[in-house]
Design an enzyme around this catalytic site. Structure first.
Site, mmCIF file in Angstrom:
data_model
loop_
_atom_site.group_PDB
_atom_site.id
_atom_site.type_symbol
_atom_site.label_atom_id
_atom_site.label_comp_id
_atom_site.label_asym_id
_atom_site.label_seq_id
_atom_site.Cartn_x
_atom_site.Cartn_y
_atom_site.Cartn_z
ATOM 1 N N ASP A 79 0.878 -1.181 0.000
ATOM 2 C CA ASP A 79 0.000 0.000 0.000
ATOM 3 C C ASP A 79 0.910 1.224 0.000
ATOM 4 O OD1 ASP A 79 -2.199 1.845 0.517
ATOM 5 O OD2 ASP A 79 -3.344 0.129 1.227
ATOM 6 N N HIS A 123 1.397 1.988 -3.279
ATOM 7 C CA HIS A 123 0.336 2.770 -3.921
ATOM 8 C C HIS A 123 0.788 4.208 -4.136
ATOM 9 C CE1 HIS A 123 -2.256 -0.516 -4.009
ATOM 10 N NE2 HIS A 123 -2.996 -0.300 -2.944
#
Length: 557
Positions: A298, A332
Site C-alpha cells: 500500500d 500505492h
C-alpha cells in the site's frame, strides 16, 4: 493630495494582489527552518535474551523471556537487549523506556500465527479509536526507546491478511484457497478464517462506539488485524538498520510521538498485501526519515493525523518532518499525505527520494468529511521511473480504492456538486515542488479540488516528465508551473484546465508534436496565462468549452 495618495495606495494593493496570484513563488523564497530531531542515548549495559531462557530454534515460544529481558533492562536504568543469531518465535513484544532492542544480523524475530497470543486491546485503526489485536511490537508513553541492528523482524502477516483474487495468478489463487480459509460469495476475496470473513461483512468492525467492549467483537477477532509496530505517545524513538516485513496490516505506525527517527531501515510486504503500508506517521512532531527503503503493498511513506471527527477532536497535526534520501519501490504512493489527515499536516520537507514503480509518485489525497489543513510542504529533487498512475497527484475525491484500476475494473466518474464550506471541508495549500524527473507515467500532473474548496497555492518548478498524458488541473487556484519540460503520447490536449483560476504556466517546453496545447473548460475559469512557451511543434494553441470564456486565457511570448 489625499485623494492622490488613496489612489496610489489602492494601486499598490492591486499590484501586490496580482503578484501574490501570479508570482507567489517569490513568497516562498524563505522556507521555515527545518527541525532538529533529538536522538536517543543508552548505557552500554547489554542483556542477552538467552540469559532469560530464550531459544532460537524456531519452535520455542519466546514471548516471556524477551519481555522479561526488556523489563529487567528498563528497571536497571536502561541499555541494550540483544537478540543474537537464531530464529526467534515469539508473541507480542512490549517495549519499555530506555531500552534498545538490538537484532543481530543473523537473527530473525518471527511472530507467531497463533492468534490466541494476541489479545484485543484499545487501539487505533485508520485514524479512529478501535479494538484491534495487540500489535506484535508496541509501546505507549515511553521515552528513549530504539530498535536497531541489521536482522529481520517478520510479522507473519500472511496468516492475517485477506487476499484479492485479481491480484494473483490463477496458480497462486488455487494454492492459497487449497491451504484453508474461506472465500466470499463471489469467490473474489480469500479470508484466513470464518471470523475474518464475518468482520469484513460488518461496517467498521472494531471501531469503538459508546457501550461496546472488546467482548462485543470476539466473533470477528481474526478480522481485526494489528499493525506490526505501534508506538503511541512516545518521545525520542529510533528505528535503525533492521528489516521490518510481512505485517498483518501497516508495518510501522508511530502515533502521537515526538522526536522520531527512522534510519537505514528496509520495510517490505508482498505487493498484494491489503493495507500493507510501509510507515504511517500519524499526529507526530519532529520526525526524520532518512536512507530507508520501502517495497510494500500500500502507501510507502505516509503522513496522517486522524480521521474525520476523531482526528479533528484530537487536533494534533503531523508537523516538522524531514524525509530524505529514501527509495520506494512498489507502493500505492511513494510519498503520501492522507487520506486520514483531519488533524492537519504542516512544515514537511521531502528531499532526494526515488520512486521506482510506485503506483503514484507524490500522492496527496483527501475527501469531504475529513476537514483538516495540509500546508507548507516543500519537495525537492525527486526521481520517478515506471509510474503506472500519476507522477504528481492532488485529489480531494479519494474513494478508498487502489489508485490504478485493475484489468476489467469499471469506476463511476465523480459527481461534481458544490457544497457549503464547513469544518468537514479539507484544505490543501502552499506546496512547493522543485526538480522532479519522471521517466514513464500514465499522467504527469493531476490536480482535482472541490468546487467549494479548490486546491490552492501550488508551485511546481523545474519538472522533466515523460508520460502518456500531460497535465490536468480541476478546481485549482493560484497554481504556477514553471520550467516544465514534458513529452507525452497523448497531445490532445497537452494541458487541460477546468474551473481553474490564477493559473500561470511559465517556460513550457513540449518535447513532442502537440495537437492541442491547452483546453479550458468551465465558466469559473479565469486569469490563466501561458508565458514563454515553445510553440514550434504545436498545431493548435487553445480550445474552450462548457462555458469557458476565451478571455480567461492569455498566451504571451
Amino acid at each position: 493630495m489625499k485623494r492622490h495618495k488613496s489612489v496610489e495606495n489602492k494601486a499598490k494593493k492591486v499590484c501586490l494582489l496580482w503578484l501574490s496570484l501570479f508570482s507567489f513563488s517569490a513568497l516562498w523564497a524563505q522556507e521555515p527552518v527545518q527541525p532538529t530531531v533529538r536522538q536517543v542515548s543508552f548505557p552500554n549495559d547489554t542483556l542477552n535474551i538467552t540469559a532469560f531462557g530464550a531459544k532460537g530454534d524456531g519452535q520455542h515460544l519466546n514471548t516471556e523471556p524477551i519481555n522479561e529481558a526488556i523489563i529487567a533492562c528498563s528497571q536497571k536504568g536502561g541499555g541494550v537487549v540483544l537478540v543474537p543469531a537464531g530464529l526467534w518465535l515469539t508473541g507480542p513484544i512490549e517495549m519499555k523506556s530506555n531500552v534498545n532492542l538490538h537484532i543481530s544480523r543473523e537473527a530473525v524475530v518471527l511472530f507467531t500465527d497463533d492468534f490466541n497470543q494476541y489479545k484485543l486491546v484499545e487501539s487505533n485503526w485508520e485514524g479512529e479509536p478501535a479494538w484491534r489485536n495487540q500489535s506484535p511490537i508496541s509501546g505507549k508513553n515511553l521515552e528513549n526507546v530504539a530498535i536497531t541492528g541489521s536482522g529481520v523482524i517478520d510479522g507473519n502477516g500472511g496468516a492475517w491478511r485477506m487476499v484479492k483474487r485479481n491480484k494473483m495468478t490463477e496458480t497462486q489463487w488455487k494454492k492459497l484457497v487449497s491451504s484453508g480459509g474461506v472465500v466470499d460469495e463471489k469467490a473474489n476475496i480469500w479470508y484466513p478464517s470464518e471470523s475474518s470473513l464475518r468482520g469484513a461483512q460488518q461496517k467498521k468492525a472494531g471501531v469503538m462506539r459508546p457501550g461496546t467492549t472488546a467482548a462485543d467483537f470476539s466473533d470477528v477477532k481474526d478480522f481485526l488485524r494489528p499493525n506490526l509496530l505501534v508506538f503511541t505517545s512516545c518521545k525520542r524513538v529510533l528505528l535503525e538498520g533492521v528489516t521490518i516485513q510481512n505485517s498483518p496490516a501497516w508495518n510501522l505506525h508511530p502515533l502521537m510521538c515526538e522526536e522520531l527517527t527512522l534510519r537505514r531501515i528496509l520495510v517490505r510486504n508482498p505487493w498484494y498485501a491489503q493495507n500493507g503500508d510501509g510507515v504511517d506517521i500519524e499526529s507526530c512532531k519532529n520526525v526524520l526519515v532518512e536512507d530507508c527503503t520501502f517495497d510494500v503493498g500500500d502507501d510507502g511513506i505516509c503522513i496522517k493525523s486522524g480521521r474525520d471527527k476523531a482526528g479533528r477532536d484530537r487536533g494534533m497535526p503531523t508537523e516538522n518532518v524531514i524525509i530524505r534520501n529514501n527509495i520506494v519501490y512498489h507502493a500505492h504512493g511513494g510519498f503520501v499525505i492522507g487520506s486520514e489527515m483531519s488533524g492537519g499536516a504542516r512544515n514537511i520537507w521531502v528531499e532526494h527520494c526515488s520512486f521506482i514503480g510506485t503506483d503514484i509518485g507524490l500522492r496527496f489525497k483527501t475527501t469531504r468529511g475529513r476537514g483538516g489543513v495540509v500546508e507548507n510542504i516543500f519537495i525537492n529533487n525527486i526521481n520517478m521511473v515506471d509510474i503506472p498512475g500519476e507522477a504528481i497527484l492532488f485529489d480531494m475525491y479519494y474513494a478508498a480504492v487502489d489508485p490504478v484500476p485493475l484489468v476489467g475494473e469499471n469506476r463511476e466518474p465523480v459527481q461534481v456538486v458544490k457544497l457549503p464550506v464547513t469544518e468537514e471541508t479539507p484544505r490543501f495549500r502552499n506546496f512547493v515542488i522543485r526538480n522532479v524527473h519522471v521517466h514513464g507515467a500514465e499522467k504527469g500532473i493531476f490536480v482535482r479540488g472541490l468546487p467549494e474548496m479548490p486546491i490552492q497555492n501550488i508551485l511546481i518548478e523545474n519538472a522533466n516528465i515523460v508520460a502518456k498524458k500531460g497535465v490536468e488541473l480541476i478546481e485549482a487556484s493560484n497554481i504556477e508551473l514553471k520550467n516544465l519540460t514534458i513529452a507525452t503520447e497523448e497531445t490532445n490536449p497537452l494541458i487541460h484546465i477546468d474551473n481553474g483560476e490564477n493559473i500561470t504556466i511559465d517556460g513550457l517546453d513540449p518535447k513532442e508534436g502537440v495537437d492541442l496545447l491547452v483546453s479550458v473548460s468551465g465558466g469559473a475559469s479565469k486569469k490563466i496565462q501561458l508565458l514563454n512557451t515553445a510553440k514550434s511543434n504545436i498545431k493548435k494553441l487553445s480550445e474552450f468549452s462548457n462555458g469557458a470564456d476565451r478571455k480567461s486565457l492569455v498566451i504571451k511570448k
